[in-house]
Design an enzyme around this catalytic site. Structure first.
Site, PDB file in Angstrom:
ATOM      1  N   SER A 148      61.583  41.662  41.410  1.00  0.00           N
ATOM      2  CA  SER A 148      61.748  42.868  42.207  1.00  0.00           C
ATOM      3  C   SER A 148      63.187  43.054  42.690  1.00  0.00           C
ATOM      4  CB  SER A 148      60.768  42.820  43.384  1.00  0.00           C
ATOM      5  OG  SER A 148      60.704  44.041  44.063  1.00  0.00           O
TER       6      SER A 148
ATOM      7  N   ASP B 251      64.741  49.703  43.114  1.00  0.00           N
ATOM      8  CA  ASP B 251      65.044  48.280  43.043  1.00  0.00           C
ATOM      9  C   ASP B 251      64.832  47.801  41.614  1.00  0.00           C
ATOM     10  OD1 ASP B 251      62.274  48.414  43.020  1.00  0.00           O
ATOM     11  OD2 ASP B 251      61.997  46.612  44.216  1.00  0.00           O
TER      12      ASP B 251
ATOM     13  N   ASP C 270      62.551  46.361  39.841  1.00  0.00           N
ATOM     14  CA  ASP C 270      61.354  46.693  39.071  1.00  0.00           C
ATOM     15  C   ASP C 270      60.826  48.083  39.386  1.00  0.00           C
ATOM     16  OD1 ASP C 270      60.393  46.066  41.606  1.00  0.00           O
ATOM     17  OD2 ASP C 270      58.556  45.153  40.856  1.00  0.00           O
TER      18      ASP C 270
ATOM     19  N   ASP D 128      59.578  49.615  41.991  1.00  0.00           N
ATOM     20  CA  ASP D 128      58.440  49.941  42.850  1.00  0.00           C
ATOM     21  C   ASP D 128      58.887  50.332  44.252  1.00  0.00           C
ATOM     22  OD1 ASP D 128      59.155  47.432  43.778  1.00  0.00           O
ATOM     23  OD2 ASP D 128      57.152  46.572  43.665  1.00  0.00           O
TER      24      ASP D 128
END
Length: 439
Positions: free
Chosen positions: A96, A232, A234, A236
């Site tokens: 992440s 960010d 990833d 999400d």
């Protein structure tokens, strides 16, 4: 939280806290959980992605699982495709917002939602009991990078209007959305200025993206853009900014969307979900609009649990996890950006018009420590926090917690005075480091 699983899957420095053996065991445990399960797997742009994808897949195939690898894909893309295509599980190799040398493993069930704590704990117990199928029942591994297009099409179809005339800056944090965000916004007709949209594996989250939106803000002003969005690693999470370069965090985004959805009759039960970290100013502003705020534990999967319990359509975190449950089963930064752009275009007003909410000043400090559990359970820390609560009085909040993904103690102090909030946070920070050093 278990031994390996934190608030958002497994995280750690590659080849230290997270290595081939742990990834293999995790894959094997998941592959053993059902008879020949079908597992969709994707990753972000980190150099270690192939290493961990291979080890996880090997463990799962040893237990008889069928693996389909979609390559680089945002976390919400894996959640969407897992449910849409009927896979038993979806797996994301990503850490992440964490630095490039970190990586992680996130797991979704066939319904597109992250696994609950009980399920993760059961998986951990099976790390000790490796299952190896005989030759005839070994699993298989294939790649299908074209599946990402299905997720991009979903993003495009989520917007009922075109975005012609809108100038947008997109910061992909050199992460999983480096292609996805540009493709979706361009297809919708927006003029796109892309920054930090590279895939070299080394610079993910480095001074860019949702944790470092400074360049986003500068670029929006420089390009005379209407607004900007930073994701960010990833994708999400999302942080936005207006045409003047003012940052709009997850709390402000939650406020804007709550007000917008209510006006469209799409805000179920006139209630949204935040967390213990959600700003009191946001709660007051929502209440003034006749909207109730429920608070969950920190972590987007806990926000979603609260939303499911109460049949709600909107929730989120200050960090930028925004869950639009009528569209997605997890936080989706690009989807949220598209809905914000839709709001701006359809109502023909700048995003700053919708961001008028007075938040309480917050002082947030992250303290890297050697033993976060020893610190958080210290009586000395409890005494210091109690004393600072007495000093600040009413209309103030102090929250001290351990990170679920890193070896850190996180401090938040909120009150009407930014100076008092920072002073109290610093007092607690000093105590944290003293306890960690054994003073």
């Amino acid at each position: 939280m278990g031994i390996f699983f934190g608030t958002d899957g497994i995280r750690g420095r590659v080849c230290e806290e997270l290595d081939y053996d742990i990834a293999f065991k995790c894959g094997n445990a998941l592959g053993s959980s059902k008879n020949k399960p079908k597992i969709l797997i994707g990753c972000d742009t980190r150099l270690s992605a192939s290493y961990l994808t291979a080890s996880f897949s090997a463990g799962a195939m040893t237990a008889g699982a069928t693996i389909v690898d979609v390559g680089i894909c945002p976390t919400p893309g894996i959640a969407y495709l897992t449910k849409k295509l009927g896979f038993d599980y979806g797996v994301v190799i990503s850490a992440s917002h964490n630095p490039p040398e970190h990586n992680g493993i996130k797991i979704f069930g066939g319904d597109g939602y992250k696994l609950g704590d009980k399920t993760e704990n059961a998986l951990e117990r099976n790390f000790l009991h490796q299952k190896c199928q005989n030759f005839e029942n070994l699993g298989s591994y294939t790649q299908n990078f074209c599946l990402l297009k299905k997720y991009i099409n979903f993003l495009i179809e989520s917007c009922p209007c075109n975005l012609f005339g809108l100038k947008v800056v997109l910061d992909a944090s050199n992460g999983a959305s480096f292609k996805t965000c540009k493709a979706a916004f361009k297809k919708l007709g927006a003029t796109v200025f892309a920054i930090n949209c590279h895939n070299d594996g080394k610079n993910i989250n480095n001074n860019c993206g949702s944790l470092h939106p400074e360049k986003l803000c500068q670029t929006v002003v420089k390009k005379n853009a209407d607004l900007g969005f930073a994701f960010d690693g990833d994708a999400d999470r999302i942080i936005a900014c207006d045409c003047n370069g003012n940052i709009l965090d997850g709390d402000i985004i939650l406020f804007m969307l709550a007000k917008y959805f209510k006006s469209l009759g799409l805000l179920k039960n006139n209630t949204v979900v935040g967390t213990r970290h959600t700003n009191m100013g946001l709660e007051n502003a929502l209440n003034n609009l006749g909207i109730k705020l429920l608070r969950s534990d920190i972590g987007d999967k806990y926000v979603i649990e609260k939303m499911l319990e109460n049949n709600l359509s909107l929730g989120g975190e200050q960090s930028g996890h925004i869950i639009l449950k009528d569209y997605a089963t997890t936080g989706d930064g690009v989807l949220t950006a598209i809905k914000l752009a839709q709001m701006v275009v359809s109502l023909k007003k700048p995003i700053s018009h919708f961001a008028k909410v007075k938040l309480f000043p917050q002082a947030n400090i992250d303290c890297p420590v050697n033993d976060k559990m020893r610190v958080i359970n210290s009586q000395k820390l409890a005494s210091v926090v109690s004393e600072q609560e007495r000093v600040l009085g009413s209309n103030a909040r102090i929250m001290v917690r351990v990170s679920g993904t890193e070896n850190k103690v996180r401090i938040m102090v909120e009150c009407k005075s930014s100076q008092k909030a920072l002073k109290s946070a610093k007092q607690i920070e000093s105590a944290v480091y003293e306890i960690d050093k054994g003073v």
